[in-house]
Write a protein that holds these residues in place. Structure first.
Motif, PDB file in Angstrom:
ATOM      1  N   ALA A  69       6.164   1.228  -0.287  1.00  0.00           N
ATOM      2  CA  ALA A  69       5.489   0.734   0.912  1.00  0.00           C
ATOM      3  C   ALA A  69       5.128  -0.735   0.755  1.00  0.00           C
ATOM      4  O   ALA A  69       5.064  -1.276  -0.359  1.00  0.00           O
ATOM      5  CB  ALA A  69       4.232   1.552   1.180  1.00  0.00           C
ATOM      6  N   ALA A  70       4.878  -1.385   1.881  1.00  0.00           N
ATOM      7  CA  ALA A  70       4.343  -2.742   1.865  1.00  0.00           C
ATOM      8  C   ALA A  70       2.868  -2.694   1.483  1.00  0.00           C
ATOM      9  O   ALA A  70       2.183  -1.685   1.694  1.00  0.00           O
ATOM     10  CB  ALA A  70       4.519  -3.388   3.234  1.00  0.00           C
ATOM     11  N   ASN A  71       2.369  -3.777   0.937  1.00  0.00           N
ATOM     12  CA  ASN A  71       0.942  -3.884   0.620  1.00  0.00           C
ATOM     13  C   ASN A  71       0.214  -4.323   1.887  1.00  0.00           C
ATOM     14  O   ASN A  71      -0.245  -5.448   2.026  1.00  0.00           O
ATOM     15  CB  ASN A  71       0.723  -4.888  -0.510  1.00  0.00           C
ATOM     16  CG  ASN A  71      -0.723  -4.893  -0.987  1.00  0.00           C
ATOM     17  OD1 ASN A  71      -1.457  -3.919  -0.771  1.00  0.00           O
ATOM     18  ND2 ASN A  71      -1.137  -5.984  -1.598  1.00  0.00           N
ATOM     19  N   SER A  72       0.126  -3.392   2.845  1.00  0.00           N
ATOM     20  CA  SER A  72      -0.349  -3.719   4.182  1.00  0.00           C
ATOM     21  C   SER A  72      -0.811  -2.443   4.865  1.00  0.00           C
ATOM     22  O   SER A  72      -0.460  -1.338   4.445  1.00  0.00           O
ATOM     23  CB  SER A  72       0.791  -4.365   4.987  1.00  0.00           C
ATOM     24  OG  SER A  72       0.416  -4.569   6.336  1.00  0.00           O
ATOM     25  N   THR A  73      -1.601  -2.614   5.922  1.00  0.00           N
ATOM     26  CA  THR A  73      -1.937  -1.490   6.793  1.00  0.00           C
ATOM     27  C   THR A  73      -1.313  -1.672   8.171  1.00  0.00           C
ATOM     28  O   THR A  73      -1.676  -0.978   9.117  1.00  0.00           O
ATOM     29  CB  THR A  73      -3.465  -1.344   6.942  1.00  0.00           C
ATOM     30  OG1 THR A  73      -4.004  -2.563   7.467  1.00  0.00           O
ATOM     31  CG2 THR A  73      -4.120  -1.013   5.617  1.00  0.00           C
TER      32      THR A  73
END
Length: 305
Positions: free
Chosen positions: A178-182
């Motif tokens: 996953a990306a380091n994001s929400t």
């Protein structure tokens, strides 16, 4: 293993709800009113069975795959009480059922023992396998920590894949980084990148793979996206849509009638988009390898300010 404990494990694994939440930037919500009730059938009646069989055939799904689905539908139906299933198309809230899931699991397991059964991913793949390709030289299995029950079923009954391999199944459904994001947009890109690395591509057919993607983040190095629920979307002759799904390992098959993709989004998000204010992205929906047009976060249960 104690059967009750095993049933509880199966329910938790099939729902896979551990990764919900966080704030996500999405497209502006439609002005369409939220879907409060859905029209669905558990495929016990001739009308819904005929509609599904014709819809699958019209979408190019091969006859052996359709026959495999109906064989599993009939086998499940024989293992549970008839009053737990619809008698035709009925209307209910997306989360409403005619059965207690634990009671249904107990009844099913009395006849099937520790065999996990068939879940949403296995069911969708058995229908959709001809419409997705993966790159060569995929490992025989991957994502075992997330797919261990799927793999247990496939070890016992590989015929349900209708000629496809476990390697292909795992390439599609194993978690990706996953990306380091929400932010949903960033996670869609991360999922697409992960699939590209595995050589995954979709053919442009009438049948569409609809995936509810969950974000699990336990640490900076354990940060993944996982398809927690999946089904097949089919066009209806009147311009509406059918969605075929297996609710969970030991819960029924459902054919859902929908007017458009926003109703589909509402139907799925009411069941899976149920928590907020965490450091993960809220669930999002993919249609094949793109964000579902009409996707919106759960419009019926927004957090209070």
């Amino acid at each position: 293993m104690n059967l009750k404990k095993y049933a509880t494990l199966l329910l938790a694994a099939s729902l896979t709800l551990s990764g919900f939440c966080g704030c996500a930037a999405t497209k502006a919500d439609s002005q369409q009113l939220p879907l409060k009730t859905a029209v669905y059938s558990n495929l016990t009646d001739e009308e819904s069975r005929s509609l599904l069989r014709q819809g699958l055939s019209d979408a190019g799904v091969k006859e052996n795959r359709i026959d495999t689905l109906f064989a599993k539908v009939d086998a499940f139906r024989a293992d549970v009480k008839s009053e737990w299933l619809t008698k035709g198309f009925e209307s209910a809230a997306p989360t409403e059922t005619k059965y207690d899931p634990y009671e249904m699991q107990d009844a099913w397991m009395k006849k099937n023992g520790s065999f996990p059964g068939y879940n949403c991913r296995i069911t969708a793949f058995s229908l959709f396998g001809d419409f997705v390709t993966v790159g060569a030289n995929q490992p025989n299995t991957q994502g075992e920590d997330a797919l261990f029950l799927d793999l247990e079923t496939l070890s016992a009954d590989s015929s349900v894949l209708c000629g496809d391999s476990t390697a292909k199944f795992c390439a599609l459904f194993a978690p990706v980084n996953a990306a380091n994001s929400t932010d949903v947009t960033e996670q869609v890109k991360a999922l697409q990148a992960g699939w590209r690395e595995r050589g995954i591509s979709f053919t442009d057919d009438k049948a569409r793979l609809i995936s509810v993607v969950l974000h699990d983040k336990f640490s900076d190095t354990d940060n993944t996206l996982f398809i927690g629920h999946v089904g097949i979307l089919l066009p209806a002759e009147n311009g509406e849509l059918y969605f075929i799904e297996k609710v969970a390992f030991q819960e029924p098959y459902r054919l859902v009638k929908l007017k458009n993709r926003t109703e589909l989004s509402d139907y799925l998000m009411e069941k899976y988009d149920v928590a907020w204010e965490q450091d993960t992205t809220r669930p999002f929906i993919m249609e094949n390898d793109n964000l579902l047009e009409g996707y919106r976060q759960n419009p019926l249960a927004q957090p209070t300010e």
